[in-house]
Design an enzyme around this catalytic site. Structure first.
Site, PDB file in Angstrom:
ATOM      1  N   SER A 158      80.253  14.825  52.046  1.00 31.35           N
ATOM      2  CA  SER A 158      79.296  14.945  53.136  1.00 31.35           C
ATOM      3  C   SER A 158      78.322  13.782  53.094  1.00 31.35           C
ATOM      4  O   SER A 158      78.108  13.170  52.037  1.00 31.35           O
ATOM      5  CB  SER A 158      78.520  16.261  53.001  1.00 31.35           C
ATOM      6  N   TYR A 183      72.875  20.377  46.608  1.00 28.61           N
ATOM      7  CA  TYR A 183      74.002  20.122  47.512  1.00 28.61           C
ATOM      8  C   TYR A 183      74.391  18.652  47.458  1.00 28.61           C
ATOM      9  O   TYR A 183      75.582  18.305  47.387  1.00 28.61           O
ATOM     10  CB  TYR A 183      73.614  20.519  48.929  1.00 28.61           C
TER      11      TYR A 183
END
Length: 321
Positions: A158, A183
């Site tokens: 990502s 994350y």
């Protein structure tokens, strides 16, 4: 650091769909394994690959939900897998290896994002454990079935990898948990995994890629409070997506990982980070849009270090001497 991170002019872009990148590609007789292949962009990936003739294996943490989501998609096989549980990873892998089949494409699409502080296994931080360690163990256990001379492993990262490199001094966030930085670390790990796997597997003809699929509103956001998504300008008070042109549709979001797994344009390449169906450029300092790939995510020394740590934590290493 010299890098292969430069666009190749694929002819595709941010609005290309999974079906677009598969035009003219026949996957009949090929087997793909897609984690998370029953939700969000994983579901679109499964549909596209199956539509091009592939047999798609979808290991699912929620088999009943997966069965319902994929009931109308032919050529799909379901099994049970919880990436946060290494025994579940072992069980799924053993069942698949017992079938004696080869895998042509592995797409590690499952993941969790910005969840509250959660511990799994022996106290591991859940995002790092699920997004990275579970997939690390899965690919290493399945390595005997990953077809030499042409298989590809695709690690779905990502743009969030810009949030954090690997916190070597506190990789499981024992101190000061931050859900977005955690994350980011997990997504950096996804890129470093592809870098090292490509180095280890290329002599056998197996290549690995990592990628940013794009911004897409999917169930991946399930851990985010509505108020936070409103504050970020993603949705309004009624849950409607704001600035829809700033988000991809699920078919567009699936395109880059499908392109990574199947495109002949990537023959002979590997170990690179992709976005918008092309190789990404290196990130520019201070870019608020977080385009391209950070140096820390493609550093070969960090990739090797993470591989060794991951092998130690999971007890699995297909390339151990």
């Amino acid at each position: 650091m010299s890098t292969a991170q430069h666009k190749i002019g694929s002819g595709f872009g941010a609005t290309s769909t999974a079906e677009d990148v598969l035009q003219g590609i026949d996957l009949t007789g090929r087997l793909a394994l897609v984690t998370g292949g029953y939700s969000g962009i994983g579901l679109e990936t499964t549909r596209a690959l199956a539509g091009a003739g592939a047999h798609v294996v979808v290991p699912a943490r929620r088999p009943a939900t997966a069965e319902q989501a994929l009931s109308a998609v032919p050529g799909v096989e379901l099994d049970e897998l919880d990436l946060g549980d290494l025994e579940s990873v072992r069980g799924f892998s053993e069942r698949f290896l017992a079938s004696g089949r080869d895998i042509d494409m592995v797409i590690d699409s499952a993941g969790i994002m910005a969840c509250p502080e959660t511990r799994v296994g022996p106290g591991w931080e859940a995002q790092f454990a699920t997004n990275h360690l579970g997939h690390f163990a899965l690919v290493n256990r399945l390595w005997p079935a990953i077809a030499p001379g042409g298989a590809r492993v695709v690690s779905v990262s990502s743009r969030g990898h810009h949030f954090s490199g690997i916190r070597w001094d506190d990789i499981h966030w024992r101190q000061g948990y931050d859900k977005w930085e955690a994350y980011g670390q997990a997504k950096t790990a996804n890129v470093l995994f592809a870098v090292e796997l490509d180095k280890l597997g290329r002599d056998a003809g197996v290549r690995a890629f990592a990628l940013h699929p794009g911004g897409i509103i999917t169930p991946l956001q399930r851990h985010l409070p509505k108020e936070e998504m409103i504050e970020r300008g993603w949705i309004d008070e009624d849950g409607n997506v704001l600035n829809p042109e700033g988000f991809k549709t699920p078919p567009q979001g699936a395109a880059t990982q499908v392109w990574a797994a199947t495109s002949p344009q990537l023959d002979g390449l590997g170990g690179v980070y992709l976005e918008d169906c092309d190789i990404a450029e290196p990130a520019r300092e201070g870019d608020a849009e977080r385009l391209g790939v950070k140096d820390w995510a493609i550093d070969p020394e960090q990739a090797a270090r993470l591989w060794e740590l991951s092998a130690e934590l999971t007890g699995v290493n297909a390339f151990a001497a």
